[in-house]
Design an enzyme around this catalytic site. Sequence first.
Site, mmCIF file in Angstrom:
data_model
loop_
_atom_site.group_PDB
_atom_site.id
_atom_site.type_symbol
_atom_site.label_atom_id
_atom_site.label_comp_id
_atom_site.label_asym_id
_atom_site.label_seq_id
_atom_site.Cartn_x
_atom_site.Cartn_y
_atom_site.Cartn_z
ATOM 1 N N LYS A 225 5.482 70.482 20.371
ATOM 2 C CA LYS A 225 6.879 70.549 19.928
ATOM 3 C C LYS A 225 7.078 71.772 19.048
ATOM 4 O O LYS A 225 6.227 72.083 18.205
ATOM 5 C CB LYS A 225 7.225 69.263 19.167
ATOM 6 C CG LYS A 225 8.700 69.092 18.810
ATOM 7 C CD LYS A 225 8.938 67.727 18.156
ATOM 8 C CE LYS A 225 10.388 67.480 17.796
ATOM 9 N NZ LYS A 225 10.602 66.158 17.165
ATOM 10 N N SER B 156 11.966 59.775 17.129
ATOM 11 C CA SER B 156 11.932 60.951 18.006
ATOM 12 C C SER B 156 10.745 61.082 18.935
ATOM 13 O O SER B 156 10.733 61.971 19.774
ATOM 14 C CB SER B 156 12.030 62.221 17.178
ATOM 15 O OG SER B 156 13.376 62.461 16.872
ATOM 16 N N SER C 176 14.355 63.403 19.175
ATOM 17 C CA SER C 176 14.481 64.845 19.236
ATOM 18 C C SER C 176 13.371 65.542 20.035
ATOM 19 O O SER C 176 13.555 66.685 20.450
ATOM 20 C CB SER C 176 14.484 65.425 17.820
ATOM 21 O OG SER C 176 13.248 65.186 17.174
HETATM 22 N N1 GLN Z 1 17.656 60.547 16.018
HETATM 23 C C1 GLN Z 1 17.233 60.497 14.656
HETATM 24 C C2 GLN Z 1 17.924 61.579 13.861
HETATM 25 O O1 GLN Z 1 18.758 62.190 14.410
HETATM 26 C C3 GLN Z 1 15.741 60.615 14.545
HETATM 27 C C4 GLN Z 1 15.240 62.006 14.695
HETATM 28 C C5 GLN Z 1 13.750 62.118 14.529
HETATM 29 O O2 GLN Z 1 13.015 61.145 14.580
HETATM 30 N N2 GLN Z 1 13.318 63.340 14.309
HETATM 31 O O3 GLN Z 1 17.676 61.816 12.720
#
Ligand code: GLN
Length: 482
Positions: free
Chosen positions: A75, A174, A150
């Site tokens: 990532k 995420s 994400s």
């Molecule tokens: N969807 C969640 C957010 O927008 C989690 C994102 C994540 O785990 N990085 O913060």
Amino acid sequence: MASIRELHNQLVKKERSAVEVTQAALDRIQAVEPKLHSFLHVTAAQALQQAAQVDAQIAAGEKIGLLTGIPIGVKDNICTKGIPTTCASRILENFVPPYAATVSQKLLDAGAVMVGKTNLDEFAMGGSTETSAFQLTTNPWDISRVPGGSSGGSAAAVAAEECMVSLGSDTGGSIRQPASFCGIVGMKPTYGLVSRYGLVAFASSLDQIGPFARSVEDSAILLGVIAGYDPKDSTSLKVEVPDYTQFLTPSLKGKKVGVIKETFGDGLDPDVEKTVQQAIQQLQALGAEIQEISCPRFRYGIAAYYIIAPSEASANLARYDGVKYGKRVEAAETLMEMYTRTRAEGFGSEVKRRIMIGTYVLSAGYYDAYYLKAQKVRTLIKQDFEAAFAQVDVLVCPTAPTPAFKAGDKSADPLSMYLIDLMTIPVNLAGLPAMSVPCGFSREGLPIGLQIIGNVLREDQIFQVAYAYEQATDWHTRSPQI
Ligand code: GLN
């Protein structure tokens, strides 16, 4: 691409060279990227060079580890020395880290071959990979849909066999949510088990790095390599890392599995409900004792998270000021103008929204009403889990309330986007480990994930349950046609 172990055996027996394996991954990337867009940078030259080194090692009769010569995606919020790390943000568009994250170094030391850096929501803020400043990643099962987020690039890349495994980060879901949307195995380890050194910080009390894989065994192998104490991360846990593959046994006799009552009912997609209920029956058939468990404060997770995570983000993102890292606007007349224009042009709207919310809830006069209250709620959620784990070994629930949605469906409505993390966020707030495993498909042919949550440092229990379930089903053997 089969599994890590099969590929390892082929390499050791010299049936295939590491260069051939890497080239096959790069060819696959070239073939599907025009539709998928899961990579922000493909590191073909470095990958082939690394693979050639692996082949030299094998030719010299050296013993190689399971991950040696295995193609992996990382990532793009994890620092890779000498290779761009952009967080899918304009503000870090030209940032090339002068150092490697601990996990990146561990992968290098293990001989894993990184084929590229994967797309994400900007600074990992989002649930669909749509907030990336650079490109839209699609879901390999249906390219009109999102891969989740994400870590959408990491999930799509593994599902579409552009690499064998990948790394993501999970702050509120995420890793698990995109794994669920893309039909693969995604794990968030216990907070502190994997070093965060060199992971670009979003919300430091929640962030954790973890593996994506197409099987539970591959996930166990990768976690074994990246886990472990790191003096460079002050929240790193001083614990021995077991060989997680020893927990991969087929029976669940006597295993106590709690089903979180509050995650069913209103708002749950009927296909998800049916599929997850069938998975629970399967666990029972494998010998598990199923028990209903109530976690009454679970549903306040999102509200608490959207105060705590933006608060930490607003502090963490203060460092992007045009001076220390990345982008700086030219021709600003004053220092203040340089700061404000750099941040205005460098950050996208979701990141700005989080910084504004965070700054607001931390400000004098609001701190107690919002931030302090959210921290109290966090403690209550932890207590729900503690009570549950006094009764059962693992908890299960759907990973996400729906299968993958269409691109653009939720981007105009942040609240509906935030709601997808209903079932994953409480786990981060409590610092627990959890995994999403494929447990079936919707009527439209979209993958659905079962979330398995363990107590602190009980990754062993998760692997055991996930493996037994996986071996009894064939969901993980299906591949998307892209
Ligand atoms: N969807 C969640 C957010 O927008 C989690 C994102 C994540 O785990 N990085 O913060």
